[in-house]
Design a protein around this motif. Structure first.
Motif, PDB file in Angstrom:
ATOM      1  N   LYS A  64       0.834  -1.199   0.000  1.00 18.55           N
ATOM      2  CA  LYS A  64       0.000   0.000   0.000  1.00 18.55           C
ATOM      3  C   LYS A  64       0.871   1.251   0.000  1.00 18.55           C
ATOM      4  O   LYS A  64       1.810   1.368   0.781  1.00 18.55           O
ATOM      5  N   GLY A  65       0.533   2.190  -0.886  1.00 20.83           N
ATOM      6  CA  GLY A  65       1.304   3.411  -1.034  1.00 20.83           C
ATOM      7  C   GLY A  65       2.407   3.321  -2.054  1.00 20.83           C
ATOM      8  O   GLY A  65       2.973   4.358  -2.436  1.00 20.83           O
ATOM      9  N   ARG A  66       2.743   2.107  -2.507  1.00 17.87           N
ATOM     10  CA  ARG A  66       3.792   1.915  -3.499  1.00 17.87           C
ATOM     11  C   ARG A  66       3.266   1.355  -4.815  1.00 17.87           C
ATOM     12  O   ARG A  66       3.799   1.682  -5.873  1.00 17.87           O
ATOM     13  N   PHE A  67       2.238   0.500  -4.766  1.00 17.16           N
ATOM     14  CA  PHE A  67       1.681  -0.149  -5.949  1.00 17.16           C
ATOM     15  C   PHE A  67       0.337   0.471  -6.291  1.00 17.16           C
ATOM     16  O   PHE A  67      -0.412   0.908  -5.401  1.00 17.16           O
ATOM     17  N   THR A  68      -0.005   0.488  -7.587  1.00 23.12           N
ATOM     18  CA  THR A  68      -1.282   0.996  -8.057  1.00 23.12           C
ATOM     19  C   THR A  68      -1.858   0.047  -9.095  1.00 23.12           C
ATOM     20  O   THR A  68      -1.192  -0.261 -10.088  1.00 23.12           O
ATOM     21  N   ILE A  69      -3.094  -0.407  -8.876  1.00 21.98           N
ATOM     22  CA  ILE A  69      -3.780  -1.268  -9.828  1.00 21.98           C
ATOM     23  C   ILE A  69      -4.691  -0.419 -10.700  1.00 21.98           C
ATOM     24  O   ILE A  69      -5.260   0.577 -10.249  1.00 21.98           O
ATOM     25  N   SER A  70      -4.851  -0.798 -11.965  1.00 25.22           N
ATOM     26  CA  SER A  70      -5.724  -0.081 -12.880  1.00 25.22           C
ATOM     27  C   SER A  70      -6.316  -1.058 -13.877  1.00 25.22           C
ATOM     28  O   SER A  70      -5.814  -2.172 -14.066  1.00 25.22           O
ATOM     29  N   GLN A  71      -7.392  -0.640 -14.549  1.00 26.37           N
ATOM     30  CA  GLN A  71      -8.073  -1.479 -15.518  1.00 26.37           C
ATOM     31  C   GLN A  71      -8.472  -0.664 -16.725  1.00 26.37           C
ATOM     32  O   GLN A  71      -8.692   0.549 -16.628  1.00 26.37           O
ATOM     33  N   GLY A  72      -8.601  -1.334 -17.872  1.00 28.54           N
ATOM     34  CA  GLY A  72      -9.100  -0.689 -19.068  1.00 28.54           C
ATOM     35  C   GLY A  72     -10.595  -0.498 -18.996  1.00 28.54           C
ATOM     36  O   GLY A  72     -11.297  -1.146 -18.222  1.00 28.54           O
ATOM     37  N   ASN A  73     -11.107   0.418 -19.828  1.00 31.82           N
ATOM     38  CA  ASN A  73     -12.535   0.727 -19.805  1.00 31.82           C
ATOM     39  C   ASN A  73     -13.400  -0.485 -20.133  1.00 31.82           C
ATOM     40  O   ASN A  73     -14.505  -0.615 -19.593  1.00 31.82           O
ATOM     41  N   THR A  74     -12.921  -1.356 -21.008  1.00 36.68           N
ATOM     42  CA  THR A  74     -13.662  -2.563 -21.357  1.00 36.68           C
ATOM     43  C   THR A  74     -13.366  -3.733 -20.431  1.00 36.68           C
ATOM     44  O   THR A  74     -13.929  -4.813 -20.607  1.00 36.68           O
ATOM     45  N   ARG A  75     -12.483  -3.558 -19.470  1.00 37.42           N
ATOM     46  CA  ARG A  75     -12.120  -4.558 -18.474  1.00 37.42           C
ATOM     47  C   ARG A  75     -11.538  -5.824 -19.097  1.00 37.42           C
ATOM     48  O   ARG A  75     -11.678  -6.916 -18.542  1.00 37.42           O
TER      49      ARG A  75
END
Length: 123
Positions: A64-75
């Motif tokens: 936490k505070g170091r990693f970031t998760i993300s996703q595309g609009n179509t998942r």
């Protein structure tokens, strides 16, 4: 036909960054949660991060505070940005979708899993 292709990873020095990504094809993730797991030698499969269809996120205390998760609009894609990497982050990292698991080994026998990529962080 169902395929999960994982990319990224590699060897870096402590304090540097890496970005992992997965692309799902041949099936639809839909509104299922998407995850990143990792497993280091001698350890169980560890949940690192999760993202829901509405963008709600979870991170383990160790990242936490170091990693970031993300996703595309179509998942059909999910990524993990890893900043300020530490030697203890060294592990094989897996993306997954569909079913939450804990303990045991990665990959689990349920859900959709990437092939795994090695992340090595040296001092």
């Amino acid at each position: 036909e169902e395929q999960v292709v994982q990319s990224g990873g590699g060897s870096v020095q402590a304090g540097e960054t890496l970005r992992l990504s997965c692309t799902y094809s041949g099936f639809t993730v839909g509104d299922a949660d998407m995850y990143w797991y990792r497993q280091a030698p001698g350890n169980v499969c560890e949940l690192v991060s999760r993202i829901s269809d509405d963008g709600d996120t979870y991170y383990s205390d160790s990242v936490k505070g170091r990693f970031t998760i993300s996703q595309g609009n179509t998942r059909n894609t999910v990524a993990l940005q890893m900043n300020s990497l530490k030697p203890e982050d060294t592990a094989v990292y897996y993306c997954a979708a569909g079913v939450y698991v804990s303990g045991g080994d990665c990959p689990a026998t349920v859900g959709y899993w990437g092939q795994g990529t090695q992340v090595t962080v040296s001092t």
